[in-house]
Design an enzyme around this catalytic site. Structure first.
Site, PDB file in Angstrom:
ATOM      1  N   LEU A 138      16.669  16.932   5.012  1.00  0.00           N
ATOM      2  CA  LEU A 138      16.499  18.229   4.334  1.00  0.00           C
ATOM      3  C   LEU A 138      17.785  18.652   3.633  1.00  0.00           C
ATOM      4  CD1 LEU A 138      18.137  20.570   6.065  1.00  0.00           C
ATOM      5  CD2 LEU A 138      16.173  20.388   7.558  1.00  0.00           C
TER       6      LEU A 138
ATOM      7  N   CYS B 193      27.404  17.815   5.356  1.00  0.00           N
ATOM      8  CA  CYS B 193      26.919  16.436   5.512  1.00  0.00           C
ATOM      9  C   CYS B 193      27.675  15.398   4.698  1.00  0.00           C
ATOM     10  CB  CYS B 193      25.434  16.381   5.157  1.00  0.00           C
ATOM     11  SG  CYS B 193      24.420  17.207   6.377  1.00  0.00           S
TER      12      CYS B 193
END
Ligand SMILES: NC(=O)c1ccc[n+]([C@@H]2O[C@H](COP(=O)([O-])OP(=O)(O)OC[C@H]3O[C@@H](n4cnc5c(N)ncnc54)[C@H](O)[C@@H]3O)[C@@H](O)[C@H]2O)c1
Length: 429
Positions: free
Chosen positions: A153, A260
Site C-alpha cells: 500500500l 519505506c
C-alpha cells in the site's frame, strides 16, 4: 462484497499498515482483533480517534467499529483468530539493516500452537521467515505456521490500494495457513503470486528498490537536462509512453523520502552485502537521492547568493501529499541544511505540522501558505499538496520580500507563477 462467514483475524501493530489492513479486512467481513503495545494508541482507537492521517481511514474504522476490537493483550487475538497479521515497525538500525526487535518480540510472545499462523506484513530481510521458523522449532512451537504476505500500500491512497491491489503476494509452505490467507484476499479478485517464503520477502524489497531506482534515474536525467537545455517533463513523457518503461515514478523532484523507500533500499543493499554481494546500483540510487535533496540549496544560492540572514519558506513538509508521515522526509534535510547555511526557515504543511514540530527544531510554523510566505526571500515547494497548486501567486508574491519560487516537484503552473512576477525554477525544466 461481504460474506457472513469470513475468517476472523488478528493484526499485531496498529500503525499505518496494521490499521489499514484491519479496516480493510473488516470491510471484507472479518472480525479483527487489533493489538498494539502502545496503550495510549489503543485507548484512542477505542474512543474512535485515528492516530494517523490517511484519507478514508477514519470513515472505514467508524463504519466497522462493531468488527474492530482493540487491545494491548495478544491473548485476545490468539483466542479469536488463527491468522495473526504482523504489522509492527522494522525501522533501520545504525548499520542500515532492518531492526527486527519488534518482530522478534512478537515471535517470542507466541505460545506453542498447532492452530495459529503468523502472517508477516512487516517488511523484513530475506531469510527472516526461515529464521523465525527455526526459532519456533527450537522452542517446541513447530506447529505454528508462517506466511509471508508483504504489503504494497501507498500512504495517501492506502485504503484504495488495500481494496484494489495490483497483486497479492503470498509466500508459504503450501499448508492451511497459506490457503487461508489466499482465501481472505479472494474477494478482491487480484492477481495472486503464490510462492515460497524467501521469494515473497524478496518481492517486497525488489519492488521498492526498483521504484527508488526509477526516481533516482529520472532525477539524474533532470540534472543533465538542466545543463543541456532540455526539459525533463517532456523527456519523461516521451520515455514513459514506451510501455516497457511506463509513465509512473518518472516525476523529477527533490528526492524520495518516507518510511519505506530509504530504509528498504538500504536494507536490501546491506542484505546483499551481508551475503557477500556488492549491490553497486543501489549505492548509486541512494547517493543520487541524498544529493538531490541538497541541490535545492545550490539553486537558492545561485539566485540569492549567501543564505545567511535570508528567509526561506518550505511549502509542504510530509514526505508526500495526503499523509502526515514525516519519516525521512526531504523537508528534514532541507530545513537542517538551510539553518546550517544561516537562513531563517518558515514552513507550512496542511496536516504534518504536529509530527514535524518534534523533528524540526528552530523552524517557524505558519497557519497557511500565505502566512508562511510572509517576508520570504524564496519559497520552496517541497510536498505537492493540491492546495498549493491552486494558490493565488499574486498574493504569494505580495507576501514575499523576494521573488524566487523553487518548484521542488515540478507540480505548479510555471506560467501562472511567472505571470505573478515571480522567478520560477523547477527541477530539470
Ligand atoms: N507505511 C507504509 O507505507 C508501509 C507500506 C508497506 C509496508 N510497510 C511496512 O510495514 C511495517 C509497519 O509499518 P508502519 O508504517 O505501519 O509502522 P508504524 O510505526 O506506523 O506502526 C507500527 C506499530 O507497531 C506497534 N508495535 C511495535 N512493537 C509491537 C509489538 N511487539 N506488539 C504489538 N505492536 C507493536 C507500534 O506501537 C506501532 O503502532 C514496516 O515493516 C514497514 O516497512 C509500511
Amino acid at each position: 462484497m461481504t460474506t457472513p462467514e469470513r475468517e476472523p483475524i488478528g493484526v499485531i501493530g496498529t500503525g499505518y499498515v496494521g490499521l489499514v489492513t484491519a479496516a480493510g479486512f473488516a470491510e471484507l467481513g472479518s472480525e479483527v482483533w487489533c493489538i498494539d503495545i502502545d496503550a495510549d494508541k489503543i485507548e484512542r482507537l477505542r474512543r474512535g480517534e485515528i492516530p494517523i492521517y490517511e484519507p478514508g481511514l477514519a470513515e472505514l474504522v467508524e463504519k466497522h467499529r462493531g468488527r474492530l476490537h482493540f487491545s494491548t493483550d495478544i491473548a485476545d487475538a490468539l483466542e479469536h483468530a488463527r491468522l495473526l497479521f504482523v504489522a509492527v515497525g522494522t525501522p533501520p538500525t545504525y548499520s542500515g539493516d532492518a531492526d527486527l526487535s519488534a518482530v522478534n518480540a512478537v515471535v517470542a510472545s507466541m505460545p506453542p500452537s498447532d492452530r495459529h499462523a503468523l502472517v508477516m506484513k512487516s517488511t523484513v530481510p530475506v531469510g527472516t521467515g526461515r529464521s523465525i521458523k527455526r526459532i519456533f522449532s527450537e522452542q517446541g512451537k513447530e506447529g505454528f505456521r508462517y506466511v509471508s504476505c508483504p504489503e504494497f500500500l501507498k500512504e495517501g491512497s492506502a485504503i484504495a490500494d488495500f481494496l484494489n491491489p495490483d497483486r497479492v503476494v503470498v509466500g508459504d509452505d503450501g499448508d492451511w495457513a497459506g490457503d487461508a490467507v489466499v482465501e481472505l484476499y479472494r474477494p478482491l479478485d487480484a492477481p495472486l503470486v503464490r510462492t515460497d517464503i524467501a521469494s515473497a520477502e524478496m518481492v517486497k524489497l525488489a519492488a521498492n528498490a526498483f521504484l527508488a531506482t526509477k526516481i533516482s534515474f529520472i532525477n539524474e536525467i533532470a540534472n543533465v537536462c538542466e545543463v543541456t537545455g532540455s526539459n525533463v517533463i517532456e523527456v519523461a513523457k516521451g520515455i514513459g509512453l514506451d510501455d516497457r518503461i511506463g509513465p509512473k515514478f518518472l516525476q523529477a523532484g527533490v528526492g524520495f523520502g518516507g518510511s519505506c523507500f530509504p530504509k528498504d533500499v538500504n536494507a536490501l543493499k546491506q542484505l546483499a552485502g551481508n551475503s557477500g554481494y556488492h549491490f553497486q546500483l543501489l549505492n548509486a540510487v541512494i547517493e543520487v537521492n541524498e544529493l538531490q535533496k541538497r541541490r535545492v540549496i545550490g539553486k537558492l544560492e545561485k539566485h540569492l547568493g549567501t543564505l545567511v540572514g535570508k528567509t526561506v519558506t518550505l511549502l509542504g513538509l510530509a514526505f508526500k501529499p495526503n499523509t502526515d508521515d514525516m519519516r525521512e522526509a526531504t523537508s528534514l534535510v532541507l530545513s537542517a541544511r538551510l539553518q546550517a547555511a544561516g537562513a531563517t526557515v518558515r514552513a507550512y504543511d496542511p496536516v504534518a505540522e504536529e509530527e514535524a514540530r518534534h523533528m524540526m527544531p528552530g523552524i517557524a510554523f505558519a497557519d497557511g501558505a500565505l502566512d508562511a510566505a510572509e517576508g520570504a526571500d524564496a519559497v520552496v515547494l517541497v510536498t505537492e499538496w493540491d492546495e498549493f497548486k491552486t494558490l493565488d501567486w499574486a498574493d504569494v508574491a505580495g507576501a514575499m520580500q523576494g521573488t524566487l519560487l523553487i518548484d521542488g516537484r515540478n507540480a505548479l503552473d510555471a506560467d501562472a507563477v511567472r505571470a505573478a512576477g515571480l522567478t520560477y525554477e523547477g527541477i530539470g525544466v
